[in-house]
Design a protein around this motif. Sequence first.
Motif, PDB file in Angstrom:
ATOM      1  N   CYS A 148      41.150 125.734  67.548  1.00 22.22           N
ATOM      2  CA  CYS A 148      39.939 126.058  66.796  1.00 22.22           C
ATOM      3  C   CYS A 148      38.672 125.839  67.626  1.00 22.22           C
ATOM      4  N   LYS A 149      38.668 124.777  68.408  1.00 19.38           N
ATOM      5  CA  LYS A 149      37.506 124.534  69.281  1.00 19.38           C
ATOM      6  C   LYS A 149      37.368 125.646  70.313  1.00 19.38           C
ATOM      7  N   ASN A 150      38.481 126.096  70.854  1.00 19.00           N
ATOM      8  CA  ASN A 150      38.459 127.180  71.831  1.00 19.00           C
ATOM      9  C   ASN A 150      37.929 128.463  71.184  1.00 19.00           C
ATOM     10  N   GLY A 151      38.334 128.731  69.964  1.00 19.10           N
ATOM     11  CA  GLY A 151      37.827 129.897  69.240  1.00 19.10           C
ATOM     12  C   GLY A 151      36.318 129.832  69.064  1.00 19.10           C
TER      13      GLY A 151
ATOM     14  N   ALA B 155      42.448 119.349  60.819  1.00 23.09           N
ATOM     15  CA  ALA B 155      42.054 119.696  62.188  1.00 23.09           C
ATOM     16  C   ALA B 155      41.447 121.089  62.238  1.00 23.09           C
ATOM     17  N   CYS B 156      42.025 122.020  61.496  1.00 21.25           N
ATOM     18  CA  CYS B 156      41.512 123.393  61.486  1.00 21.25           C
ATOM     19  C   CYS B 156      40.178 123.483  60.751  1.00 21.25           C
ATOM     20  N   ILE B 157      40.086 122.858  59.595  1.00 20.06           N
ATOM     21  CA  ILE B 157      38.847 122.920  58.812  1.00 20.06           C
ATOM     22  C   ILE B 157      37.692 122.272  59.561  1.00 20.06           C
ATOM     23  N   ASN B 158      37.952 121.153  60.210  1.00 21.73           N
ATOM     24  CA  ASN B 158      36.890 120.412  60.884  1.00 21.73           C
ATOM     25  C   ASN B 158      36.479 121.008  62.225  1.00 21.73           C
ATOM     26  N   ASN B 159      37.232 121.979  62.723  1.00 22.43           N
ATOM     27  CA  ASN B 159      36.926 122.550  64.030  1.00 22.43           C
ATOM     28  C   ASN B 159      36.779 124.061  64.006  1.00 22.43           C
TER      29      ASN B 159
ATOM     30  N   MET C  35      47.571 116.462  65.760  1.00 22.24           N
ATOM     31  CA  MET C  35      47.267 117.852  65.564  1.00 22.24           C
ATOM     32  C   MET C  35      46.287 118.364  66.613  1.00 22.24           C
ATOM     33  N   ASP C  36      46.410 117.787  67.780  1.00 29.46           N
ATOM     34  CA  ASP C  36      45.504 118.175  68.861  1.00 29.46           C
ATOM     35  C   ASP C  36      45.618 119.646  69.225  1.00 29.46           C
ATOM     36  N   ASN C  37      46.824 120.230  69.078  1.00 27.01           N
ATOM     37  CA  ASN C  37      46.963 121.648  69.437  1.00 27.01           C
ATOM     38  C   ASN C  37      46.136 122.531  68.505  1.00 27.01           C
ATOM     39  N   TRP C  38      46.094 122.223  67.189  1.00 31.59           N
ATOM     40  CA  TRP C  38      45.303 123.034  66.265  1.00 31.59           C
ATOM     41  C   TRP C  38      43.818 122.768  66.426  1.00 31.59           C
ATOM     42  N   LYS C  39      43.490 121.525  66.696  1.00 25.93           N
ATOM     43  CA  LYS C  39      42.093 121.171  66.958  1.00 25.93           C
ATOM     44  C   LYS C  39      41.593 121.929  68.184  1.00 25.93           C
ATOM     45  N   GLY C  40      42.380 121.922  69.251  1.00 27.84           N
ATOM     46  CA  GLY C  40      42.006 122.625  70.479  1.00 27.84           C
ATOM     47  C   GLY C  40      41.919 124.122  70.284  1.00 27.84           C
TER      48      GLY C  40
END
Length: 73
Positions: free
Chosen positions: A8-11, A48-52, A1-6
Amino acid sequence: MDNWKGFCKNGRELLKGDVPYAGGPDIGNSTGWTDGGQSAKIPDAIDACINNSDGFFAFDLLPYQKVGLLECV
């Protein structure tokens, strides 16, 4: 789920903590998630979304119910 992690981190980087935000995939896209054989990956996308980000954004709860993952959100 690197795309969702990225995503959210970018946001987080772009918003610089000025406002809270939440991320989440549109799992109602049946060709990729619920009917595309990817439903087992939904909990990883949620994590991934919640944690980032500051939370999880669910576009539509019906697809989560359809694959038995409503309790995850």
